[in-house]
Design an enzyme around this catalytic site. Structure first.
Site, PDB file in Angstrom:
ATOM      1  CD  GLN A 110      -2.823   1.165   2.431  1.00 29.50           C
ATOM      2  OE1 GLN A 110      -2.328   1.215   3.557  1.00 29.50           O
ATOM      3  NE2 GLN A 110      -4.123   1.149   2.217  1.00 29.50           N
ATOM      4  CE1 TYR A 142      -3.944   8.706   7.639  1.00 31.95           C
ATOM      5  CE2 TYR A 142      -4.503   6.551   6.757  1.00 31.95           C
ATOM      6  CZ  TYR A 142      -4.102   7.348   7.823  1.00 31.95           C
ATOM      7  OH  TYR A 142      -3.865   6.796   9.053  1.00 31.95           O
ATOM      8  CB  CYS A 196      -9.204 -10.634  17.368  1.00 28.69           C
ATOM      9  SG  CYS A 196      -9.073  -8.933  17.900  1.00 28.69           S
ATOM     10  CB  CYS A 256      -6.112  -3.576  17.488  1.00 28.53           C
ATOM     11  SG  CYS A 256      -4.617  -4.509  17.213  1.00 28.53           S
ATOM     12  N   GLY A 267      -8.334  -8.776   9.096  1.00 26.74           N
ATOM     13  CA  GLY A 267      -7.293  -7.915   9.646  1.00 26.74           C
ATOM     14  C   GLY A 267      -6.807  -8.332  11.014  1.00 26.74           C
ATOM     15  NE  ARG A 268      -9.925  -4.986  14.162  1.00 28.60           N
ATOM     16  CZ  ARG A 268     -11.047  -4.344  14.454  1.00 28.60           C
ATOM     17  NH1 ARG A 268     -11.133  -3.675  15.595  1.00 28.60           N
ATOM     18  NH2 ARG A 268     -12.067  -4.354  13.612  1.00 28.60           N
ATOM     19  NE  ARG A 303      -8.300  -1.053   2.905  1.00 28.02           N
ATOM     20  CZ  ARG A 303      -8.302  -1.583   4.128  1.00 28.02           C
ATOM     21  NH1 ARG A 303      -7.655  -1.009   5.102  1.00 28.02           N
ATOM     22  NH2 ARG A 303      -8.952  -2.703   4.371  1.00 28.02           N
ATOM     23  CB  CYS A 308      -8.512  -6.436  24.390  1.00 28.06           C
ATOM     24  SG  CYS A 308      -7.034  -6.085  23.434  1.00 28.06           S
TER      25      CYS A 308
END
Ligand SMILES: Cc1cc2nc3c(=O)[nH]c(=O)nc-3n(C[C@H](O)[C@H](O)[C@H](O)COP(=O)(O)O)c2cc1C
Length: 352
Positions: free
Chosen positions: A99, A165, A325, A332, A303-304, A213, A328
């Site tokens: 990316q 962005y 995951c 993250c 992802g996570r 993206r 939490c």
């Protein structure tokens, strides 16, 4: 499972529909932006574990525009290190993408005291509107970064046009307040991203896929669909659908099948004829399979979950229980500072 069906993009055979989306490894990069051995083993572990595509984390195309320490791609000196990442991905029959990032005003901070963006923004101290004359240079940064990615051995590049962005700032009217030909109408707001896509295409050639993206609610999904078609017309081969700005989450659905991000992907998928990646909380293989089977997306990004259990794809394929995951922390930051992923602690694993 459809999750493990192959797919072909511009003659590249991709073994399955599992994508590791770009995720900055906050604890690994230093200020210099070089690839470290830990980066290489982090990607190698995951590439060896049945993931079909890895989109390597946001790499900085302009040294002066960085919100945090991240991989650099702003200079030829990075090609050698990046090629080690590309190699471990390619060698494991995994499709390698990287990316390319310019954070716009969101770079504001100690690395970029006067970041430029589509327009100055009051929330980002010291930010300023990028001058029309400067856009030629900014475009060149993307082009040179894409050429470096190709030289390093990546099979495709992804332009970061989401999450507020730079490219996203141009497309989003709540960030883009310009009065020149790069602001105002939808055509004007998409002008700069389109110039970047065309320039990258010309540089890398027809054969190298360009991923984008994209946060399609700019400011609403109807405009986003029109914009998506313009991006494709300019040369985008794959749309990786996420969100534009947190403030722009205007798309609502009562359908329990979808969260905002996956719903955006579904609506874009219905409107375009290039492959679409869906992302966000696609935690289980069953969920991914469901989205693919219903033709809501062509690829599912995990992802996570791939931080918490790098063997997610391998385990899905072999029907082995996954260490899911915990979510939490809402945001993250992957072992950033003193915060450590509890899942990795439990498994006595490191990230890399
Ligand atoms: C630690 C971390 C770093 C991230 N870095 C990036 C990034 O470099 N580029 C990007 O487009 N998205 C980034 N994201 C967003 C992810 O690509 C993904 O869209 C998001 O985590 C939602 O998917 P998930 O629910 O499967 O985790 C990041 C997310 C996390 C958790």
């Amino acid at each position: 499972m459809m999750l493990f069906d192959g797919y072909e993009i511009k003659g590249n055979k991709i073994k399955n529909r599992i994508v590791m989306p770009p995720m900055v490894t906050f604890m690994l990069a230093k200020e210099d932006g070089y690839v470290t051995d830990k980066h290489v083993s982090y990607y190698e572990k995951r590439a060896k574990s049945e993931i079909g595509t890895i989109i390597v984390e946001a790499a900085a195309t302009d040294k002066s525009q960085r919100p945090f320490y991240q991989l650099g791609i702003w200079d030829d000196k990075f090609v050698e290190g990046l090629s080690k990442i590309a190699k471990v991905i390619n060698d494991n029959d995994c499709f390698s993408v990287i990316q390319l990032h310019n954070p716009g005003v969101r770079a504001a901070g100690k690395l970029s005291e006067h970041p430029y963006g589509a327009s100055a923004h009051p929330d980002y101290e010291g930010s300023r509107e990028v001058k029309k004359e400067e856009l030629i240079k900014v475009k060149e940064y993307f082009v040179n970064a894409a050429l470096r990615a190709k030289k390093a051995g990546f099979k495709a590049v992804e332009l970061h046009g989401a999450h507020g962005y730079l490219l996203c700032e141009f497309t989003a009217p709540n960030y883009n307040k310009r009065t020149d030909e790069y602001g105002g109408s939808l055509e004007n707001r998409f002008r700069f991203p389109i110039e970047v896509i065309k320039a990258v295409r010309e540089a890398v050639g027809e054969d190298m896929p360009i991923y984008y993206r994209y946060g399609p609610c700019v400011p609403d999904i109807e405009s986003g669909i029109k914009g998506a078609k313009m991006l494709i017309e300019a040369g985008v081969d794959v749309l990786d659908i996420s969100y534009a700005n947190k403030e722009d989450v205007t798309l609502k659905t009562d359908n329990p099948d979808f969260n905002y991000s996956v719903y955006s992907a579904k609506l874009i998928k219905e409107a375009v004829d290039v492959p679409v990646i869906a992302v966000n909380m696609i935690s289980t293989p069953e969920r991914a399979e469901y989205l693919l089977k219903n033709n809501y997306a062509d690829f599912t990004a995990i992802g996570r979950e791939l931080i918490a259990d790098y063997q997610w794809a391998y385990k899905a394929k072999n029907d082995i229980p996954i260490n899911y995951c915990y979510h939490c922390k809402p945001k993250c930051h992957m072992n950033r500072g003193d915060y450590k992923c509890p899942n990795l602690i439990k498994a006595d694993e490191t990230l890399y």
